[in-house]
Scaffold this motif. Structure first.
Motif, mmCIF file in Angstrom:
data_model
loop_
_atom_site.group_PDB
_atom_site.id
_atom_site.type_symbol
_atom_site.label_atom_id
_atom_site.label_comp_id
_atom_site.label_asym_id
_atom_site.label_seq_id
_atom_site.Cartn_x
_atom_site.Cartn_y
_atom_site.Cartn_z
ATOM 1 N N LEU A 173 5.721 3.187 4.502
ATOM 2 C CA LEU A 173 4.819 3.327 5.644
ATOM 3 C C LEU A 173 3.911 4.525 5.411
ATOM 4 O O LEU A 173 4.272 5.667 5.695
ATOM 5 N N GLU A 174 2.724 4.254 4.884
ATOM 6 C CA GLU A 174 1.757 5.295 4.567
ATOM 7 C C GLU A 174 0.367 4.799 4.925
ATOM 8 O O GLU A 174 0.124 3.591 4.981
ATOM 9 N N ASP A 175 -0.552 5.732 5.119
ATOM 10 C CA ASP A 175 -1.938 5.384 5.421
ATOM 11 C C ASP A 175 -2.478 4.405 4.378
ATOM 12 O O ASP A 175 -2.237 4.566 3.185
ATOM 13 N N GLY A 176 -3.194 3.398 4.864
ATOM 14 C CA GLY A 176 -3.834 2.433 3.978
ATOM 15 C C GLY A 176 -2.991 1.210 3.653
ATOM 16 O O GLY A 176 -3.506 0.231 3.130
ATOM 17 N N ARG A 177 -1.702 1.248 3.952
ATOM 18 C CA ARG A 177 -0.825 0.096 3.656
ATOM 19 C C ARG A 177 -0.956 -0.968 4.742
ATOM 20 O O ARG A 177 -1.170 -0.667 5.914
ATOM 21 N N ILE A 227 2.634 5.470 15.214
ATOM 22 C CA ILE A 227 1.972 5.014 13.983
ATOM 23 C C ILE A 227 0.727 4.230 14.390
ATOM 24 O O ILE A 227 0.825 3.179 15.034
ATOM 25 N N GLU A 228 -0.445 4.754 14.054
ATOM 26 C CA GLU A 228 -1.697 4.115 14.413
ATOM 27 C C GLU A 228 -2.083 3.080 13.359
ATOM 28 O O GLU A 228 -1.980 3.336 12.158
ATOM 29 N N VAL A 229 -2.498 1.912 13.826
ATOM 30 C CA VAL A 229 -2.885 0.813 12.947
ATOM 31 C C VAL A 229 -4.226 0.222 13.394
ATOM 32 O O VAL A 229 -4.626 0.369 14.546
ATOM 33 N N ILE A 254 -2.271 0.464 8.258
ATOM 34 C CA ILE A 254 -1.841 1.746 8.816
ATOM 35 C C ILE A 254 -2.980 2.742 8.647
ATOM 36 O O ILE A 254 -3.509 2.923 7.555
ATOM 37 N N LYS A 255 -3.360 3.391 9.743
ATOM 38 C CA LYS A 255 -4.456 4.357 9.733
ATOM 39 C C LYS A 255 -3.950 5.796 9.788
ATOM 40 O O LYS A 255 -4.556 6.674 9.196
ATOM 41 N N ALA A 256 -2.879 6.050 10.527
ATOM 42 C CA ALA A 256 -2.377 7.426 10.651
ATOM 43 C C ALA A 256 -0.962 7.417 11.197
ATOM 44 O O ALA A 256 -0.591 6.539 11.973
ATOM 45 N N LYS A 302 9.202 11.619 8.650
ATOM 46 C CA LYS A 302 7.998 11.253 7.883
ATOM 47 C C LYS A 302 8.353 10.925 6.440
ATOM 48 O O LYS A 302 7.823 9.979 5.858
ATOM 49 N N GLU A 303 9.251 11.712 5.860
ATOM 50 C CA GLU A 303 9.674 11.454 4.484
ATOM 51 C C GLU A 303 10.348 10.093 4.376
ATOM 52 O O GLU A 303 10.106 9.344 3.433
ATOM 53 N N ARG A 304 11.195 9.769 5.335
ATOM 54 C CA ARG A 304 11.895 8.472 5.320
ATOM 55 C C ARG A 304 10.892 7.328 5.467
ATOM 56 O O ARG A 304 10.995 6.313 4.785
#
Length: 82
Positions: A38-42, A75-77, A18-20, A30-32
């Motif tokens: 689901l966060e950047d870097g995962r 969600i950008e990957v 995940i990039k952004a 976003k909180e959910r």
């Protein structure tokens, strides 16, 4: 060369990072997503997509989730290559 695509564009069985997460997603959504991991870097893997624009089923760590196409397309990957 790095290829950025959305989670929705990710082919089945493909692993990606995940990039952004786009800023136009509502804050409570976003909180959910963050609670789901689901966060950047995962790393995330597309398991399958439902027919006719149905939800995408993805694996994130040891968990499996489904989210709708509209959200997955924000969600950008970056695909990982073996």
């Amino acid at each position: 060369m790095r290829t950025i695509m959305t989670l929705w564009d990710l082919p089945s069985k493909q692993l990606a990072t995940i990039k952004a997460i786009r800023s136009d997603i509502r804050e409570n959504v976003k909180e959910r997503l963050s609670e789901m991991g689901l966060e950047d870097g995962r790393d995330v893997q597309c398991i399958r997509k439902g027919p006719l624009g149905g939800p995408i089923v993805m694996q994130l760590g040891g968990s499996v989730f489904a989210i709708e196409q509209e959200l997955a397309s924000k969600i950008e990957v970056e695909p990982q290559h073996s």
